[in-house]
Design a protein around this motif. Structure first.
Motif, PDB file in Angstrom:
ATOM      1  N   UNK A  91     -14.393   5.154  13.936  1.00 12.47           N
ATOM      2  CA  UNK A  91     -15.005   4.884  12.641  1.00 12.47           C
ATOM      3  C   UNK A  91     -15.883   3.641  12.656  1.00 12.47           C
ATOM      4  N   UNK A  92     -16.739   3.586  13.678  1.00 10.10           N
ATOM      5  CA  UNK A  92     -17.635   2.443  13.785  1.00 10.10           C
ATOM      6  C   UNK A  92     -18.967   2.707  13.092  1.00 10.10           C
ATOM      7  N   UNK A  93     -19.316   3.957  12.920  1.00 10.67           N
ATOM      8  CA  UNK A  93     -20.614   4.287  12.345  1.00 10.67           C
ATOM      9  C   UNK A  93     -20.461   4.565  10.860  1.00 10.67           C
ATOM     10  N   UNK A  94     -21.056   3.711  10.044  1.00 11.00           N
ATOM     11  CA  UNK A  94     -20.997   3.909   8.604  1.00 11.00           C
ATOM     12  C   UNK A  94     -22.355   4.348   8.115  1.00 11.00           C
ATOM     13  N   UNK A  95     -22.368   5.474   7.477  1.00 12.71           N
ATOM     14  CA  UNK A  95     -23.616   6.003   6.947  1.00 12.71           C
ATOM     15  C   UNK A  95     -23.428   6.186   5.446  1.00 12.71           C
ATOM     16  N   UNK A  96     -23.680   5.142   4.652  1.00  9.19           N
ATOM     17  CA  UNK A  96     -23.358   5.213   3.234  1.00  9.19           C
ATOM     18  C   UNK A  96     -24.194   6.235   2.493  1.00  9.19           C
ATOM     19  N   UNK A  97     -23.573   6.836   1.526  1.00  9.82           N
ATOM     20  CA  UNK A  97     -24.279   7.739   0.642  1.00  9.82           C
ATOM     21  C   UNK A  97     -24.360   7.031  -0.705  1.00  9.82           C
ATOM     22  N   UNK A  98     -25.512   6.461  -1.046  1.00 14.57           N
ATOM     23  CA  UNK A  98     -25.609   5.692  -2.278  1.00 14.57           C
ATOM     24  C   UNK A  98     -25.374   6.525  -3.535  1.00 14.57           C
ATOM     25  N   UNK A  99     -25.433   7.838  -3.414  1.00 16.56           N
ATOM     26  CA  UNK A  99     -25.190   8.707  -4.560  1.00 16.56           C
ATOM     27  C   UNK A  99     -23.696   8.829  -4.872  1.00 16.56           C
ATOM     28  N   UNK A 100     -22.854   8.468  -3.904  1.00 19.51           N
ATOM     29  CA  UNK A 100     -21.421   8.664  -4.047  1.00 19.51           C
ATOM     30  C   UNK A 100     -20.716   7.315  -4.098  1.00 19.51           C
ATOM     31  N   UNK A 101     -19.992   7.096  -5.179  1.00 18.58           N
ATOM     32  CA  UNK A 101     -19.147   5.913  -5.270  1.00 18.58           C
ATOM     33  C   UNK A 101     -17.758   6.390  -5.640  1.00 18.58           C
ATOM     34  N   UNK A 102     -16.796   6.103  -4.784  1.00 16.23           N
ATOM     35  CA  UNK A 102     -15.417   6.492  -5.033  1.00 16.23           C
ATOM     36  C   UNK A 102     -14.679   5.269  -5.563  1.00 16.23           C
ATOM     37  N   UNK A 103     -13.998   5.435  -6.694  1.00 14.30           N
ATOM     38  CA  UNK A 103     -13.279   4.332  -7.317  1.00 14.30           C
ATOM     39  C   UNK A 103     -11.809   4.291  -6.948  1.00 14.30           C
ATOM     40  N   UNK A 104     -11.266   5.424  -6.480  1.00 13.95           N
ATOM     41  CA  UNK A 104      -9.854   5.482  -6.097  1.00 13.95           C
ATOM     42  C   UNK A 104      -9.642   6.689  -5.202  1.00 13.95           C
ATOM     43  N   UNK A 105      -8.704   6.558  -4.278  1.00 10.99           N
ATOM     44  CA  UNK A 105      -8.331   7.673  -3.398  1.00 10.99           C
ATOM     45  C   UNK A 105      -6.857   7.951  -3.618  1.00 10.99           C
ATOM     46  N   UNK A 106      -6.527   9.206  -3.865  1.00 12.83           N
ATOM     47  CA  UNK A 106      -5.128   9.612  -3.958  1.00 12.83           C
ATOM     48  C   UNK A 106      -4.896  10.656  -2.881  1.00 12.83           C
ATOM     49  N   UNK A 107      -3.899  10.411  -2.026  1.00 17.58           N
ATOM     50  CA  UNK A 107      -3.702  11.274  -0.864  1.00 17.58           C
ATOM     51  C   UNK A 107      -2.237  11.640  -0.660  1.00 17.58           C
ATOM     52  N   UNK A 108      -2.040  12.855  -0.195  1.00 20.85           N
ATOM     53  CA  UNK A 108      -0.718  13.309   0.213  1.00 20.85           C
ATOM     54  C   UNK A 108      -0.316  12.531   1.458  1.00 20.85           C
TER      55      UNK A 108
ATOM     56  N   UNK B 169       6.034  13.797  -5.733  1.00 19.48           N
ATOM     57  CA  UNK B 169       5.557  15.083  -6.239  1.00 19.48           C
ATOM     58  C   UNK B 169       6.711  15.817  -6.911  1.00 19.48           C
ATOM     59  N   UNK B 170       6.429  16.612  -7.897  1.00 19.16           N
ATOM     60  CA  UNK B 170       5.102  16.875  -8.432  1.00 19.16           C
ATOM     61  C   UNK B 170       4.605  15.684  -9.261  1.00 19.16           C
ATOM     62  N   UNK B 171       3.316  15.385  -9.093  1.00 17.46           N
ATOM     63  CA  UNK B 171       2.701  14.302  -9.845  1.00 17.46           C
ATOM     64  C   UNK B 171       2.609  14.731 -11.304  1.00 17.46           C
ATOM     65  N   UNK B 172       2.932  13.786 -12.198  1.00 12.19           N
ATOM     66  CA  UNK B 172       2.925  14.076 -13.628  1.00 12.19           C
ATOM     67  C   UNK B 172       1.808  13.303 -14.336  1.00 12.19           C
ATOM     68  N   UNK B 173       1.540  13.682 -15.549  1.00  9.65           N
ATOM     69  CA  UNK B 173       0.524  13.009 -16.351  1.00  9.65           C
ATOM     70  C   UNK B 173       0.846  11.520 -16.499  1.00  9.65           C
ATOM     71  N   UNK B 174       2.117  11.191 -16.643  1.00  6.33           N
ATOM     72  CA  UNK B 174       2.515   9.777 -16.770  1.00  6.33           C
ATOM     73  C   UNK B 174       2.195   8.994 -15.494  1.00  6.33           C
ATOM     74  N   UNK B 175       2.235   9.664 -14.328  1.00  8.56           N
ATOM     75  CA  UNK B 175       1.851   9.003 -13.072  1.00  8.56           C
ATOM     76  C   UNK B 175       0.361   8.693 -13.083  1.00  8.56           C
ATOM     77  N   UNK B 176      -0.440   9.670 -13.479  1.00 10.17           N
ATOM     78  CA  UNK B 176      -1.891   9.497 -13.506  1.00 10.17           C
ATOM     79  C   UNK B 176      -2.271   8.377 -14.469  1.00 10.17           C
ATOM     80  N   UNK B 177      -1.528   8.245 -15.551  1.00 11.72           N
ATOM     81  CA  UNK B 177      -1.783   7.172 -16.510  1.00 11.72           C
ATOM     82  C   UNK B 177      -1.622   5.791 -15.851  1.00 11.72           C
TER      83      UNK B 177
END
Length: 164
Positions: free
Chosen positions: A59-76, A128-136
């Motif tokens: 992951x040395x090559x970063x090719x930014x996409x100025x059209x995309x801005x991610x504010x948070x990542x949620x991952x399994x 899991x399962x993720x609930x609405x209260x978690x997302x809040x």
């Protein structure tokens, strides 16, 4: 007299990563309930590719996409190929992505795993399962997150604006 037009705020963008189609659809639906823009992918490598990390191993090559801005990542946590923990580590090791909040979700309630993820920089660990209260609970991480751009990104953005 001129009319003042207020800029329309863009919806906050969440990248959801889960190999399970059902869980991906559930988290996407919950996030959209809060009017978040959601991009859903089925693997850690696809998440890194979406974020602009071209060489997933180094992951040395970063090719930014100025059209995309991610504010948070949620991952399994448990996914084939690259676990959510490995994705978290790659994000936190990247100078351009390290400030994006990451939330881990899992069906497994294993305290050592939870602690390891939180120590590595995860903001939350949802069962899991993720609930609405978690997302809040994500609101504080989304409201203050404006990812700082790197010198390389600034150069690319400035270079593109000069070409117009």
């Amino acid at each position: 007299m001129g009319v003042i037009v207020e800029p329309v705020p863009h919806p906050l963008h969440v990248l959801a990563v889960d190999d399970s189609n059902l869980d991906r659809k559930l988290i996407e639906r919950l996030l959209k309930t809060f009017s978040y823009h959601v991009t859903a992918v089925d693997s850690g490598s696809k998440a890194l590719e979406f974020l602009g990390l071209q060489d997933v191993d180094k992951f040395s090559s970063f090719s930014p996409n100025p059209e995309v801005e991610v504010n948070l990542i949620i991952t399994d946590y448990c996914m084939p190929g690259m676990t959510g923990y490995e994705l978290l580590r790659k994000i936190k090791e990247s100078t351009s992505l390290k400030d994006i909040p990451v939330v881990i979700m899992s069906s497994d309630n294993i305290p050592t795993r939870i602690n390891r993820c939180l120590e590595e920089g995860a903001k939350e660990y949802f069962l899991k399962p993720v609930r609405l209260s978690d997302v809040d609970k994500l609101k504080p991480y989304l409201s203050n997150n404006k990812r700082a751009s790197t010198d390389e990104e600034e150069f690319v953005l400035n270079d593109k604006s000069r070409a117009r």
